[in-house]
Scaffold this motif. Structure first.
Motif, PDB file in Angstrom:
ATOM      1  N   GLN A  42     -14.351  -6.900   3.272  1.00 57.22           N
ATOM      2  CA  GLN A  42     -13.029  -6.688   3.871  1.00 57.22           C
ATOM      3  C   GLN A  42     -12.162  -5.806   2.984  1.00 57.22           C
ATOM      4  OE1 GLN A  42     -12.206  -8.255   6.937  1.00 57.22           O
ATOM      5  NE2 GLN A  42     -14.377  -8.791   6.888  1.00 57.22           N
ATOM      6  N   GLY A  43     -11.041  -5.371   3.574  1.00 60.24           N
ATOM      7  CA  GLY A  43     -10.048  -4.670   2.775  1.00 60.24           C
ATOM      8  C   GLY A  43      -9.223  -5.659   1.976  1.00 60.24           C
ATOM      9  N   ILE A  55     -16.652   2.128  -1.881  1.00 62.16           N
ATOM     10  CA  ILE A  55     -15.787   1.811  -0.747  1.00 62.16           C
ATOM     11  C   ILE A  55     -14.536   2.663  -0.897  1.00 62.16           C
ATOM     12  CG2 ILE A  55     -14.455   0.035   0.427  1.00 62.16           C
ATOM     13  CD1 ILE A  55     -16.410  -2.032  -0.726  1.00 62.16           C
ATOM     14  N   TYR A  56     -14.155   3.331   0.171  1.00 52.69           N
ATOM     15  CA  TYR A  56     -12.942   4.148   0.167  1.00 52.69           C
ATOM     16  C   TYR A  56     -11.908   3.450   1.045  1.00 52.69           C
ATOM     17  CZ  TYR A  56     -15.730   7.635  -2.157  1.00 52.69           C
ATOM     18  OH  TYR A  56     -16.531   8.286  -3.074  1.00 52.69           O
ATOM     19  N   LEU A  57     -10.734   3.222   0.469  1.00 53.25           N
ATOM     20  CA  LEU A  57      -9.692   2.490   1.187  1.00 53.25           C
ATOM     21  C   LEU A  57      -8.433   3.333   1.286  1.00 53.25           C
ATOM     22  CD1 LEU A  57     -10.898   0.070  -1.127  1.00 53.25           C
ATOM     23  CD2 LEU A  57     -10.008  -1.207   0.814  1.00 53.25           C
ATOM     24  N   GLY A  73      -6.146  -0.683   4.542  1.00 53.76           N
ATOM     25  CA  GLY A  73      -7.097  -0.679   5.637  1.00 53.76           C
ATOM     26  C   GLY A  73      -8.347  -1.450   5.259  1.00 53.76           C
ATOM     27  N   PRO A  74      -9.280  -1.602   6.206  1.00 55.09           N
ATOM     28  CA  PRO A  74     -10.483  -2.404   5.960  1.00 55.09           C
ATOM     29  C   PRO A  74     -11.502  -1.714   5.059  1.00 55.09           C
ATOM     30  CG  PRO A  74     -10.550  -1.457   8.140  1.00 55.09           C
ATOM     31  CD  PRO A  74      -9.210  -1.130   7.592  1.00 55.09           C
ATOM     32  N   GLY A  75     -11.334  -0.428   4.811  1.00 51.39           N
ATOM     33  CA  GLY A  75     -12.246   0.277   3.934  1.00 51.39           C
ATOM     34  C   GLY A  75     -13.405   0.936   4.669  1.00 51.39           C
ATOM     35  N   THR A  76     -13.966   1.953   4.026  1.00 51.23           N
ATOM     36  CA  THR A  76     -15.167   2.644   4.500  1.00 51.23           C
ATOM     37  C   THR A  76     -16.220   2.536   3.406  1.00 51.23           C
ATOM     38  OG1 THR A  76     -13.948   4.213   5.887  1.00 51.23           O
ATOM     39  CG2 THR A  76     -16.157   4.862   5.156  1.00 51.23           C
ATOM     40  N   TYR A  81      -3.400  -9.422  -4.610  1.00 51.99           N
ATOM     41  CA  TYR A  81      -4.142  -9.141  -3.396  1.00 51.99           C
ATOM     42  C   TYR A  81      -5.430  -9.961  -3.407  1.00 51.99           C
ATOM     43  CZ  TYR A  81      -1.329  -4.944  -2.417  1.00 51.99           C
ATOM     44  OH  TYR A  81      -0.311  -4.061  -2.134  1.00 51.99           O
ATOM     45  N   VAL A  82      -5.943 -10.249  -2.213  1.00 56.90           N
ATOM     46  CA  VAL A  82      -7.219 -10.923  -2.076  1.00 56.90           C
ATOM     47  C   VAL A  82      -8.147 -10.060  -1.227  1.00 56.90           C
ATOM     48  CG1 VAL A  82      -6.433 -12.265  -0.063  1.00 56.90           C
ATOM     49  CG2 VAL A  82      -8.387 -13.060  -1.401  1.00 56.90           C
TER      50      VAL A  82
END
Lengths: 114, 117
Positions: free
Chosen positions: A42-43, B90-92, B109-112, A36-37
């Motif tokens: 970003q996620g 960060i919570y994903l 997801g983009p995360g919180t 993963y990157v």
């Protein structure tokens, strides 16, 4: 117990140079392996995956990885790095079965010099 | 892959309060997961969100601290309760088992980004 090791915490390469990020895993059976990157803020984006079959897998953005069972490795490669590849890269091993859990390595932060 | 959204994208909260994070997917998925990424660290799985039943927590995480709901196949929430500065992370959320896809690859997801003061 499963584990993933990414020996390189931080790597700097010049734009246009080749890249190899190392990943070693510990798992009792044939693992499911992922790269993963994560770009800043970003996620995580899935680059590529290995489940079975051909040990050289192609991913997005020109990345590839090779599964070597004898070395318990799944190294990520790219022949020519672009400035936009600067990010953090995570290797992960999947636990087959009902839980489908992922165990992540500690990540490698890639910096790209102009 | 699916489109995964999280709300809020970031928040600053006071210690002792609670925050509920939402994860929405634009298609039905078999599995949903919640991860924590502490500053400068890798990802650690908090729990697997099970639809219609209690979440399955990993060692070191408990339901009282991180209650999780999953009322249907496209939505889940994670609550961080009685927060302390150590909960700043960060919570994903991630999903697996998309229609037409494999059951083992996870999409995130983009995360919180949570900061507790």
């Amino acid at each position: 117990a499963q584990s993933v090791t990414q020996p390189d915490i931080h790597i700097t390469v010049s734009e246009g140079a080749s890249l190899e990020l190392r990943c070693n895993y510990s798992y009792g059976a044939t693992p499911y392996l992922f790269w993963y990157v994560q770009s800043p803020g970003q996620g995580l984006q899935l680059l590529l995956k290995y489940f079975s079959g051909d040990t050289l897998v192609q991913g997005i953005k020109g990345f590839e990885a090779e599964f070597k069972r004898s070395q318990s490795s799944f190294n990520l490669r790219k022949p020519s790095v672009h400035w936009s590849d600067a990010a953090e890269y995570f290797c992960a091993v999947g636990a087959a079965g009902a839980t489908n859990k992922l165990i992540f390595g500690t990540g490698t932060l890639l910096a790209v010099q102009p | 892959s699916a489109v995964i959204s999280q709300k809020p994208s970031r928040d600053i909260c006071q210690r002792g309060t609670s925050l509920t994070i939402q994860c929405q997917v634009d298609s039905q998925v078999t599995m949903m997961f919640w991860y924590r990424q502490q500053p400068g660290q890798s990802l650690t799985l908090i729990a697997t969100a099970n639809q219609g039943s209690e979440a399955t927590y990993e060692s070191g995480f408990v339901i009282d601290k991180f209650p999780i709901s999953r009322p249907n196949l496209t939505f889940s929430t994670l609550t961080v309760s009685n927060m302390s500065p150590e909960d700043s992370s960060i919570y994903l959320c991630s999903v697996a088992g998309l229609a037409g896809g494999g059951s083992y690859e996870q999409y995130f997801g983009p995360g919180t980004r949570l900061t507790v003061t």
